[in-house]
Structure formats: C-alpha cells, structure tokens
Design an enzyme around this catalytic site. Structure first.
Site, PDB file in Angstrom:
ATOM      1  N   ASN A   9       0.854  -0.932   0.136  1.00 27.58           N
ATOM      2  CA  ASN A   9      -0.006   0.209  -0.474  1.00 27.58           C
ATOM      3  C   ASN A   9       1.045   1.241  -0.047  1.00 27.58           C
ATOM      4  OD1 ASN A   9      -1.822   1.931   0.531  1.00 27.58           O
ATOM      5  ND2 ASN A   9      -1.963   1.362   2.364  1.00 27.58           N
ATOM      6  N   LYS A  11       0.446   4.018   0.033  1.00 27.91           N
ATOM      7  CA  LYS A  11      -1.034   5.363   0.528  1.00 27.91           C
ATOM      8  C   LYS A  11      -0.600   6.216  -0.405  1.00 27.91           C
ATOM      9  CE  LYS A  11       0.190   3.400   5.274  1.00 27.91           C
ATOM     10  NZ  LYS A  11       0.153   3.337   6.788  1.00 27.91           N
ATOM     11  N   HIS A  96      -9.688   0.276   4.834  1.00 30.63           N
ATOM     12  CA  HIS A  96      -8.125   0.627   5.380  1.00 30.63           C
ATOM     13  C   HIS A  96      -8.147   2.004   7.039  1.00 30.63           C
ATOM     14  CE1 HIS A  96      -4.306   2.323   6.430  1.00 30.63           C
ATOM     15  NE2 HIS A  96      -3.766   1.189   5.421  1.00 30.63           N
ATOM     16  N   GLU A  98      -6.972   4.659   7.857  1.00 32.98           N
ATOM     17  CA  GLU A  98      -6.863   5.670   8.012  1.00 32.98           C
ATOM     18  C   GLU A  98      -7.998   6.067   7.241  1.00 32.98           C
ATOM     19  OE1 GLU A  98      -2.697   5.557   6.074  1.00 32.98           O
ATOM     20  OE2 GLU A  98      -2.410   4.497   7.677  1.00 32.98           O
ATOM     21  N   GLU A 168      -5.848  -5.572  10.652  1.00 34.19           N
ATOM     22  CA  GLU A 168      -4.385  -4.749  11.045  1.00 34.19           C
ATOM     23  C   GLU A 168      -4.936  -3.844  11.911  1.00 34.19           C
ATOM     24  OE1 GLU A 168      -2.624  -3.242   6.826  1.00 34.19           O
ATOM     25  OE2 GLU A 168      -3.928  -1.771   7.100  1.00 34.19           O
ATOM     26  N   GLY A 174       2.520   1.476  11.052  1.00 29.47           N
ATOM     27  CA  GLY A 174       3.875   3.179  10.969  1.00 29.47           C
ATOM     28  C   GLY A 174       3.495   3.469  12.073  1.00 29.47           C
ATOM     29  N   SER A 213       2.878  -2.574   9.379  1.00 32.71           N
ATOM     30  CA  SER A 213       4.759  -2.644  10.280  1.00 32.71           C
ATOM     31  C   SER A 213       5.759  -3.988   9.931  1.00 32.71           C
ATOM     32  CB  SER A 213       5.363  -2.225  11.649  1.00 32.71           C
ATOM     33  OG  SER A 213       4.752  -0.921  12.042  1.00 32.71           O
TER      34      SER A 213
HETATM   35  C1  PEP Z   1      -0.667  -0.015   5.822  1.00 34.94           C
HETATM   36  O1  PEP Z   1      -0.504   1.125   5.275  1.00 34.94           O
HETATM   37  O2  PEP Z   1      -1.666  -1.094   5.757  1.00 34.94           O
HETATM   38  C2  PEP Z   1       0.007  -0.594   6.906  1.00 34.94           C
HETATM   39  C3  PEP Z   1       0.069  -1.316   7.182  1.00 34.94           C
HETATM   40  O3  PEP Z   1       1.497   0.429   6.932  1.00 34.94           O
HETATM   41  P1  PEP Z   1       2.749   0.101   7.921  1.00 34.94           P
HETATM   42  O4  PEP Z   1       3.016  -1.467   7.071  1.00 34.94           O
HETATM   43  O5  PEP Z   1       3.305   1.415   7.417  1.00 34.94           O
HETATM   44  O6  PEP Z   1       2.291   0.231   8.973  1.00 34.94           O
END
Ligand code: PEP
Length: 251
Positions: A9, A11, A96, A98, A168, A174, A213
């Site tokens: 992803n 973003k 997601h 976010e 997630e 992040g 992460s």
């Molecule tokens: C994501 O954007 O879905 C995500 C898991 O980000 P990160 O790997 O940076 O934590």
C-alpha cells in the site's frame, strides 16, 4: 490451499513518474515469486501508467479506495470501482484504518464499497482492526467481529473467493510496533471462526492478511502462523528492494 497474498500500500506517496519507476524496479526483483499473489497499490493518478508497465508481469494492481456508488454519476471527487478496473486494477482496498479514522468511513460505507468492488469484478481487500485503547479495554475481538459483520453484510459464500480480509491493528500501522506473530495468529484464527459461524463452507478458503509494520525481518515469524495468509505492507513497500525482500520470503 490458500495462495498467500502480499500487497504493498503506497498510500499518498509518489508522483506518476516515481510510481512507474518503483514498479519497473520491482518487476525483475519479484519475477520468480509465484508462491505469492503480488499486488501493489499506487495513488489513483498513477494507476493507468503503472498498469501499462506491468502488463505481462506477475504483479497485480490495486486501488487504495473506491466510491461506494456502483455506477457513474454526479459524485465530485469520487472514483468508481468500475473506473479503477478500467484503469487496469484487479484489486481494491476498502476500509483501511486511515480511511476510517480521517475520512470517517463507517462499516456501512465499507460494506457499500465492498459491494461496489465485487460488482465491478474486482478482488476486494477489506481491512479491519482495533485501536490500542480498544485492545487495552479487552474489546479487540468484539470490535473486529462488528467490523466484519458490518463491512461484509449481505455477502454470500459465493462472494468470498473474491474477498481478502486484512487484519491491521491500528496501533501497529506506521508505528514500527508489530503485533507478535502469536497475537496476530490469535486474531486471524478468531476472524476465521467468525466466518465459519456465518458462512461455514467458505471459512477455510478465505485469505486473511496481517498488516502493521511488516518488514523484511519480521515476515518469516508472521508467515509461520497457520492462519496468516500474507501481508498488507505500507512503509516497507515504498522501496522496491525492501518490498522485494519481503516478497522473496518463502515459507
Ligand atoms: C498499511 O498501510 O496498511 C500498513 C500496514 O502500513 P505500515 O506497514 O507502514 O504499518
């Protein structure tokens, strides 16, 4: 057998030129990774250009979002699922954290986007996950259960081969703080049980990805867990080399 999925992803990062350059750099690095379904999700504006460069490769393309409306119309600023399909996507990410957090997307919106993605013939990656506060209060499972019930309402067993769930935990996105493989496994097994209660036959087949992460140095521990069928990767997918390192991990 559930074919694992690894999705990057990107973003709101990268211009069209940068997205194309990253996709082109990734192509040879993952050309032999046929043990995964490999997916990348650039920004909307780069989808068509990246799709053209990925033709004939083993990398699939996802949009990071789509409109809840199924057909074109007067919805300024929105992009329909059929339009991202037209731009060359085979997948779309919905729900997601976010989008839930900053754009106030409810489970009802996630459900409509899921339905729109399916109607357009896309594979839909539906994200769920609890906040740290919810985990500390002991309500992680009930939060995820409600997100699944709301976001996937109205689906039948026959829709499930085009649904991928991404667990997630919001506190791991992040932040550099990953759920332990055991914490992730526990929730993945729970998600599969929720599917078994609702749509028994399909529960074994549904793919559940972990996100939060994920990096080259923790993918092995996660992928050793029986109910983890891949990963949704944010930060570590932005560089072709680090994403390829994850993709080239073999169970
Ligand atoms: C994501 O954007 O879905 C995500 C898991 O980000 P990160 O790997 O940076 O934590």
């Amino acid at each position: 057998m559930r074919k694992p999925v690894i999705a990057g992803n990107w973003k709101m990062y990268k211009t069209v030129g940068e997205s194309v350059a990253t996709a082109l750099a990734l192509k040879p690095l993952v050309a032999n990774a046929n043990h995964w379904e490999v997916v990348i999700a650039p920004v909307f504006t780069a989808l068509k250009s990246v799709a053209d460069r990925l033709e004939g490769s083993n990398i699939k393309l996802a949009a990071q979002n789509c409109a809840a409306e199924k057909t074109e119309g007067a919805f300024t600023g929105e992009v329909a699922a059929s339009m991202v399909r037209d731009a060359g996507c085979s997948h779309v990410i919905v729900g997601h954290s976010e989008r839930r957090q900053y754009f106030f997307e409810s489970d009802q919106i996630v459900s409509r986007k899921t339905q729109a993605g399916l109607a357009a013939g896309l594979m839909v990656i539906v994200c769920v996950g609890e906040t740290l506060e919810q985990r500390d209060q002991g309500s992680a499972e009930s939060v995820v259960r409600n997100q699944l019930a709301g976001g996937l309402s109205g689906l039948t067993a026959s829709d499930l081969d085009r649904i991928i769930v991404a667990y997630e935990p919001v506190w791991a996105i992040g932040t550099g703080r990953t759920a332990t493989p055991e914490q992730a496994q526990e929730m993945h097994a729970f998600i599969r049980r929720v599917f078994a209660e609702r749509l028994s036959a399909a529960a074994d087949a549904i793919r559940v990805l972990y996100g939060g992460s994920v990096k080259p140095d923790n993918i092995a521990g996660l992928m050793k867990q029986p109910d983890i069928d891949g990963a949704l990767v944010g930060g570590a997918s932005l560089k072709a080399e680090s994403f390829a390192e994850i993709v080239n991990y073999k169970k």
